[in-house]
Design an enzyme around this catalytic site. Sequence first.
Site, PDB file in Angstrom:
ATOM      1  CD  GLU A 168      -2.822  -1.002   1.938  1.00 22.40           C
ATOM      2  OE1 GLU A 168      -2.442   0.034   2.897  1.00 22.40           O
ATOM      3  OE2 GLU A 168      -3.721  -1.348   2.081  1.00 22.40           O
ATOM      4  CD  GLU A 360      -3.823  -5.991   3.927  1.00 20.78           C
ATOM      5  OE1 GLU A 360      -4.555  -4.731   4.486  1.00 20.78           O
ATOM      6  OE2 GLU A 360      -2.772  -6.071   3.553  1.00 20.78           O
TER       7      GLU A 360
HETATM    8  C1  BGC Z   1      -2.967  -2.355   5.830  1.00 22.89           C
HETATM    9  C2  BGC Z   1      -2.598  -3.528   7.195  1.00 22.89           C
HETATM   10  C3  BGC Z   1      -3.625  -2.970   8.058  1.00 22.89           C
HETATM   11  C4  BGC Z   1      -5.085  -2.838   7.254  1.00 22.89           C
HETATM   12  C5  BGC Z   1      -6.541  -2.968   8.089  1.00 22.89           C
HETATM   13  C6  BGC Z   1      -3.808  -1.751   5.596  1.00 22.89           C
HETATM   14  O1  BGC Z   1      -3.788  -0.989   4.720  1.00 22.89           O
HETATM   15  O2  BGC Z   1      -2.084  -3.515   4.892  1.00 22.89           O
HETATM   16  O3  BGC Z   1      -1.744  -3.676   7.895  1.00 22.89           O
HETATM   17  O4  BGC Z   1      -3.428  -3.512   9.238  1.00 22.89           O
HETATM   18  O5  BGC Z   1      -5.442  -1.930   6.262  1.00 22.89           O
HETATM   19  O6  BGC Z   1      -6.142  -0.804   8.331  1.00 22.89           O
END
Ligand code: BGC
Length: 449
Positions: A168, A360
């Site tokens: 990110e 994610e």
């Molecule tokens: C990140 C994580 C974070 C998640 C929730 C993403 O921006 O890669 O490290 O914990 O979102 O905020």
Amino acid sequence: MSYSKTDFGKDFHWGTATASYQVEGAYQTDGRGMSIWDTLSHISGKVKNNDTGDVACDFYNRYESDLEIMKSMNFNAFRFSISWSRILPEGTGKINPKGIEFYHKLIDKCLSLGITPFITIYHWDLPQTLEDKGGWTNREILNWFAEYTEILTKEYGAKVKNWMILNEPVIFGGFGYLMGHFAPQRKGLENFLPAVHHISMVMGVAGRIVRKNVEKAIVGTTFSCGVIDPLKDTKEDKQGAAAQDAYWNRMFIEPVLGLGYPKETLKWLEGIDKYVQEGDMEKLPFDFDFVGVQNYSRMVVTHDPNDKLFGSRGVDLKKELKINEKDITSIGWEVYPEGIYRILKQYGAYKNVKQIIVTENGAAGNDKESKNGEVNDPQRVKYYKEYLKNVLKAKKEGVNVGGYFAWSYMDNFEWMEGYSQRFGIVYVDYPTQKRIIKDSGKWFKEFLK
Ligand code: BGC
């Protein structure tokens, strides 16, 4: 529409994700150096409740049992990041053998369980020594990162085929060097613009190293992204949304795809030219094997003449959008499943994107252990079911989605929120470090059977 695992295809990666600083702990163990997140979290009053990653989930000591839990939930892949300052405590130079050994053991354990490891080279924990020399604003970072990537790929390249360069860019770049929320809390375009250019360049620099050193490498990088909707159907709101879209969704992926920086939409990006050296724009593009999409929510924006960067601001979900409380997660983000479908279509439409992996996706909650020792998280179960349905819809419409990683395997250090926000499908009782598979984890176990 009901669906099952097989609808996603035979070779689909089903995984969970974590990041070094968020889970490992052991911050001074076996020669690890300090990172910018150690520094920030150790300053009183910065992170919520003064939480730090000193102990976190103690994953450094508990990785074996954690991987066994993952396996018991039927996942076939695991995405984790490497702590730069464990490998190179001073950022460059002297290698720490204990750090090298830890990731060998972690990878070996994955492989012995039939879990495919996916390495993220950089998930925000820059060695403090490098930040002291300017961090991402210093062009030297291209050499520092190259040195680090050479080491990792030579060490682990025979065992690990799936590599991601960055996690990110817009979050660590924007929050770290423009808005000043995240480590190293720098602000202003004079910090941000050089950082943007170096972050963009590093993807190709490191990508080429992975290709050179790892036979049959599958190279990707990940982007935080989400659709941006205008509140009203007016010219001003639409312009405001387009500016935010250029920033959040386009600024880092487009140069790497050979499309240049989106300067026509974000005029102030023209200031980046000062940092672009001859030949850079030719070296910038890299043909990634996959692009990691990381999506949680969407943003709705409205015109705001006072906002100098975008001419717009995000709206209040409850007051202005009338979103029901139950459709907002504990961290304040809207549950908007269609958003993942729409952003997959948006990213899938880029000509040079060969494959997308959802690296994610997940929801925060204030989970608690019940009297009978369970953790019931029905909202998260619903979230996953709905988001996955929308991933499948995009896939059926031709977006080449090759995998899905839930964020996160377990509750962990949620950056400025400390331990107050729980994203795991496995609950962590921090005082005892006990793990409990939440109902959402049980749902995955059944779904992936
Ligand atoms: C990140 C994580 C974070 C998640 C929730 C993403 O921006 O890669 O490290 O914990 O979102 O905020």
